[in-house]
Design an enzyme around this catalytic site. Structure first.
Site, short mmCIF file in Angstrom:
data_model
loop_
_atom_site.label_atom_id
_atom_site.label_comp_id
_atom_site.label_asym_id
_atom_site.label_seq_id
_atom_site.Cartn_x
_atom_site.Cartn_y
_atom_site.Cartn_z
N ARG A 236 8.50 -15.81 12.65
CA ARG A 236 7.54 -14.71 12.43
C ARG A 236 8.30 -13.41 12.56
O ARG A 236 8.95 -13.17 13.58
CB ARG A 236 6.37 -14.74 13.44
N SER B 182 -12.33 23.39 -12.83
CA SER B 182 -11.36 24.14 -12.05
C SER B 182 -12.11 25.16 -11.22
O SER B 182 -13.07 25.76 -11.70
CB SER B 182 -10.39 24.84 -12.99
#
Lengths: 371, 371, 371, 371
Positions: C301, C262
């Site tokens: 398509r 941290s």
């Protein structure tokens, strides 16, 4: 909430639409006054066989067609000419969208009331515990001391913000729908805009700049706002359920008779309120996404996208309200073990200095009031 | 847009955070003026090896740790005491969230500009074609005549509304993050709230009532607003691509050299702009749902939920902007075949009376200006 | 994994498609042998300027067009007639879909390898701790004793099942795409089905019963399977991170240098591996939903739906693989504090009888081997 | 379908669980034969006040607790000792999960039957029109000729594949749940595994290697498979609705009395079956995502995640089945205008050579039979 979205309420709202339409058209000279009065009165009195109507609506793919047929028949029994004035210039989607918005208005009112009550409880919690030390935990690891009031104030501000967004979105979304077959308001002799304004006022809805048949951002904004409400409540539930773990034991849902028990373990005390809120928070995002996905609707009325919205929005209202109802008693009667909070904090070995937590809480509470 | 969210910009934003922090702490007496000046200057000049830093950040699970280490080393080379003042009282999430908001502000500016330009083009389209008749189509079937301007005005109002919501959500969300390890602003000797206010002003962000480490409704609101922008554009794309079908042939994307061709069929003219916008509208809802799903984050920093937000929000910005960029030329140069619209309408055999379409368009345009 | 889906690999896969097409067409007599040899050789040697090609592809809306143009030019420099045989009978989507499947095959191989390795580690964990007592927790409350091996065996069976589903879906999905402009395999003189079979064999892909240009269930099945992989890993991460809470302290991610730290709290040990897996498990569902939402693609398509799939599927592969890579070291080197497990269990006051947990684990492990 | 998931069926399934448990425990010597017989008989005969039970279940957060209480009271009236043997060793989740799987089995059977019938109709369509020319359309633009049979064969193969996946996932998912309080099968004197095997056989469910209380991949696989079913049907609906556009007019939903009408336009013929299928295809992805998102459930029973699954899975079954029911008549009685298909194709000016379309269709149909 289930009543608001039940079949009876839906039909009530649809009939309110038809009555308001006739009355507004009467004022604008499109329908004779006595015809409008008959239509409006019939809307109040027409008997509806729910089961039969529901079946017909499912078959027809729309509620409006069988409902209007019944209404016309009932009106026509008294005045044949008036029957032709029923639903004049309107289309099925006008009825469906307006009815949904009338229901959403009622449902939103309940949610707002309960959220306001929740913020009161959260503010009290934040104030009372502004200086109650507790372990701050990040990434599920003990990090630094905070105060429990800071945690509660965080919950509060998230609910404040979710509530404000919801009210904003309600205001944008709760609009009359009146466009006719293709959104042109044809067939009202040039009086349609005036009719719409009168109807909106009578029904307590906003009047949009134009019909919104395929402009569904209002619905989408509402869906997102409801999901954020569920998320803000889910956050509280997440924290409470983690604090209530036996190894932590810092805060608990209040005991409720016959709730939270286990069919196998009588010693258990399950966080049932949190469970409901977390479940809602898990379900809401997918529902909001569905409504967002439906936005690109085809031309003047979408095929599939529009029809998907209604039941999903209803589900969001029900889940969000269920979550508020579940979390209200949890927050109002939260059992807090400050001694255990302090003991766990000492155990963590990270000191007890919670920095400016108390000042932050007080400043946030003061600024809320100032607004 | 890709630049704004690129590694260089991210690091730039993170260093801006550190510089603003040091400067604000100097004014509040937490850091000596010369130390703050050195830190700020070093933030401008420190050389960064992008590839190495990216690898370290991925390994550490956070950018801030390796970046602050570099910054401290560079500052410490000039003044060892000043090195200890780098990142004073801040935590990794402060840097990450603030940097993301700085990037979001820039990106949002681009989106707003392009959306405003789009509304101009849409308003022109609505006005020019207020009386151009076209077939209104509901559920993909010919329904009743409308005017093309009415359709364009519908697109416009949806974009107006999406833009207004996005600006509202930007205002709510674009907040400084400064909370320190667990959101208590510890270690700043009671001056932290003042420091935050100075930093926010310097960075051009709002100053929240409290740190928002696990209060993520602002991010969620932004995500929803971006998805609605994508949906509003997807709606235009849906309609244009349907109108451009060969059997309909009423409107077309403008031809662009080397775009929309086919590797197998040279005669084709593909609606590539619409394709991009529709693809974005399909992708945005799942991304918005992800950010909504991440709301119930654990305690003072979520595990997994928080980390999921950043890349997903960036993707939403990129998709929404890509959709606006794709649709701008489509709308600005839309090829309209009014004769074909009229011919198709005659073919439909539903008359040519488009009701109050023109009046609706003009009234809507006038009211937009009035606001 | 990023290499597999990088631009270089994509172009490599596209060129492999073109080479295999020419070779198969030569065997079937559609292309002269020397032409096919030249095309195939050029596919290996043609120099590509990545940045320029990427820009052209973005502009054209497809990679195949500018790539085939380059390839034709390079082939044509040696043999003008051969240039006309490049990409014969194929269309852009053939190249794009086949290339994606080639990449998916490689990526899937990595995922399978790592999942197999993970199951080995999980099975060892289950076996070693079949009789290690630990508190069973339901709804986040202490419930009844179980063994840690039972928990690990549950993780294992979920990964087993996710792996089996993923392999099944890979088998269904990893198909050659070859259909030509509209999926009819026109222009190959009746030899197209034979060409497709040869190409599929050469590329190591399956040969579908018919082109699958808008039949996208294979992609959708793969997406769902990857999301379930992420979920199975997320489940392990959820449990480990809950067990690693300081107040529970029963199991921990191994320490890794420079990871999980941290920037504000040096004492912390963050569950970074779990964080990555949980983040992936939060992101995967929205991505899978996107691909499901894209299924109803238009005619031969899709417009928008097809284009949305590629980047989303890639993201799912990357996230799922990232999650496996993150959890492998967590599981292989999980630190287990059996004494603390026992102490917490005694504290819970629910006895120590874990029923048939050990027998269940052993029976499950034996049946896994038997299959 | 609504019956299968109605309250009566749920309670029926829960009582079937309790009866099967008692009978299996009797064979394994845990319960006396006459006690088990009494319990099983009472499960058939115990009167249930649905409304009251539903309210108690909602309050308790689980159905099992109030149901088991009623059952114990009814059994205890005849034999007090037997009352103590009701629900022996089981927990609420055992009842809930097993009941859901019993319902899913019935519901899945209906879906499979209807999908099989649909594939028959689709295969007939493909065969009959293998050589019927129609315009192939890509990106919503006329591209190249295909045959209508090729389009139908594409629909067919997608349904085939969706059906196969659904059956595979049903087989994986339809498992007995029996684990007791924390999944250890405690309290059955070492006979639990044998009890589980007997119960599974009696109930027609699979017997899992271990209880699956938080191993939810089976449910997730089922959810994904149902969403793919909805998507495959949505694809057919998308194409049919596009073909039915007035300007195209190549294929139409059959006319159904009182369906597809408009309250404002009597000339219209709306594609109501397609609308239902498309709406389901829009709603299913968000629901599947919800179940995927719920996978990382906490420890031995999830809080929120588990509870979210049930209603969402039910909704997926209902939507998927509704879509099949809607599309069956559409496909079985699809009105096809082959002359118009040919006319539109000539209009397109792209020739009439549909390549190997007919051969592809016949080869695909033959290979389906061969399998």
């Amino acid at each position: 909430m289930l009543d608001i979205f039940g079949d009876v309420s839906l039909i009530r709202a649809a009939l309110d639409f038809e009555a308001a339409l006739a009355r507004a058209q009467a004022v604008e000279g499109l329908v004779a006054a006595d015809e409008a009065a008959l239509i409006a009165e019939t809307c109040s009195s027409v008997p509806i066989d729910l089961a039969v109507l529901a079946e017909e609506a499912a078959h027809a793919g729309t509620l409006a067609i069988p409902l209007v047929r019944r209404l016309r028949a009932a009106v026509g029994a008294g005045n044949e000419a008036a029957a032709g004035k029923v639903h004049l210039g309107a289309t099925s989607q006008d009825v469906a969208d307006t009815a949904l918005m009338l229901q959403a208005k009622l449902a939103g009112g309940l949610i707002v009331n309960d959220l306001v009550r929740l913020t009161t409880a959260l503010a009290a919690l934040a104030e009372a515990h502004a200086e109650t030390p507790i372990t701050g935990r990040t990434l599920l690891q003990d990090a630094m001391p905070i105060s429990f009031g800071l945690k509660a104030a965080g919950w509060l501000l998230a609910v404040d913000s979710a509530l404000a967004r919801f009210e904003r979105e309600q205001e944008s979304a709760l609009m009359l729908q009146l466009g006719g077959a293709a959104g042109t308001l044809a067939g009202m002799g040039g009086r349609a805009i005036a009719v719409a304004e009168r109807m909106a006022a009578a029904l307590g809805l906003g009047c949009p700049l134009m019909p919104w048949h395929t402009r569904r951002d209002g619905i989408a904004g509402l869906a997102g706002a409801l999901a954020i409400v569920a998320g803000a409540l889910g956050k509280i539930a997440r924290d409470v359920s983690l604090l209530a773990q036996n190894a932590v034991a810092e805060a608990f849902e209040p005991r409720v008779a016959d709730r939270g028990g286990s069919s196998a373990m009588t010693h258990k005390r399950n966080p049932t309120g949190c469970q409901i809120a977390l479940s809602a928070a898990i379900r809401a995002p997918g529902l909001a996404a569905t409504i967002l996905a439906a936005l690109p609707q085809e031309h003047e009325r979408g095929l599939g996208g529009w029809q998907a919205e209604g039941p999903v929005l209803v589900e969001l209202f029900v889940l969000a309200h269920g979550a508020v109802r579940a979390m209200l008693p949890v927050v109002e009667n939260l059992e807090i073990d400050a001694a255990r909070m302090r003991a766990n904090l000492e155990q963590a070995g990270i000191g007890t200095d919670f920095g400016e937590a108390a000042a932050l809480v007080r400043s946030a509470l003061a600024q809320r009031h100032g607004e």
